[in-house]
Design a protein around this motif. Sequence first.
Motif, PDB file in Angstrom:
ATOM      1  N   GLU A  34      31.716  85.329-108.712  1.00  0.00           N
ATOM      2  CA  GLU A  34      31.651  84.433-107.561  1.00  0.00           C
ATOM      3  C   GLU A  34      30.479  83.463-107.689  1.00  0.00           C
ATOM      4  N   THR A  35      30.634  82.272-107.102  1.00  0.00           N
ATOM      5  CA  THR A  35      29.531  81.310-107.102  1.00  0.00           C
ATOM      6  C   THR A  35      29.120  81.024-105.659  1.00  0.00           C
ATOM      7  N   ASP A 211      31.915  78.428-104.655  1.00  0.00           N
ATOM      8  CA  ASP A 211      32.914  79.144-103.850  1.00  0.00           C
ATOM      9  C   ASP A 211      32.491  79.267-102.391  1.00  0.00           C
ATOM     10  N   ARG A 212      31.205  79.559-102.180  1.00  0.00           N
ATOM     11  CA  ARG A 212      30.710  79.774-100.813  1.00  0.00           C
ATOM     12  C   ARG A 212      29.377  79.081-100.660  1.00  0.00           C
TER      13      ARG A 212
END
Length: 229
Positions: A34-35, A211-212
């Motif tokens: 995840e990024t 991503d977030r």
Amino acid sequence: GEVIRAAGLGKTYAEGDLRTPVFDGLDLEVHAGETVAILGASGAGKSTLLHLLGGLDMPSAGEVFVAGQKMSALSDAARGTLRNGALGFVYQFHHLLPEFTALENVMLPVLLNGTSVPEASTRAQALLESVGLGHRLRHKPGELSGGERQRAAVARALVNRPACVLGDEPTGNLDEKTAGTVFDLMLALNREHHTALVLVTHDRRLARRLDRVLELHEGKLRQLQPDEV
Ligand code: ADP
Ligand code: ADP
């Protein structure tokens, strides 16, 4: 699975203003590959948070788990080993050792985990080639451009194939074009190696590509919706 988990995390500095917590009761999970971007005003506690996630400093409350291991339960040596193997760090300033070549700088973390010199050299060289520095192996940091130094720092952060790279303004010192190039490179390496990225940045245009996006504000971590970034 999750590569980093923080539960009920709090930090109060002993010498801080009136010993006010920088934050308290903060939760965060970062999943494999995840990024995550962390935004926040200067002084909000972003660097403090990264230091705690990376086990460089210990929380006043709560726990950090890296690759499933509770950081506070480890000895300093074991924490160091976990940090060197499971995490990579990139800072605003490259922190390369000035007396060593780019190749030697990138070999160091590999040698620290007990890998032989020839294998460390092979791996470091391959990674330097993948960040576009195959022609700079024997250059020392002072002989590299700003962008090249930061790309070497990215290679050093990735050379032990960490589950997660923690970046504190990794492109903050670079002009806009070079910052974009280094950011692209980190995202490409994320896709290729499934390395999670947790990047503190001031640059919302770059943050938007992750991503977030989380914002640290008045001790709380809040996920921003795409239209808020
Ligand atoms: P940011 O990275 O968001 O700019 P920091 O994590 O560096 O914020 O700092 C958060 C707060 O903690 C600030 O008020 C800062 O002054 C304080 N602080 C940071 N490091 C220390 C320290 N070693 N001792 C005391 N206070 C600190
Ligand atoms: P960039 O556009 O990436 O910032 P620069 O214009 O700073 O690059 O540098 C161009 C090239 O010159 C770089 O590839 C770098 O390796 C080389 N270079 C820069 N500074 C030095 C130096 N002090 N000694 C030797 N080579 C250098």
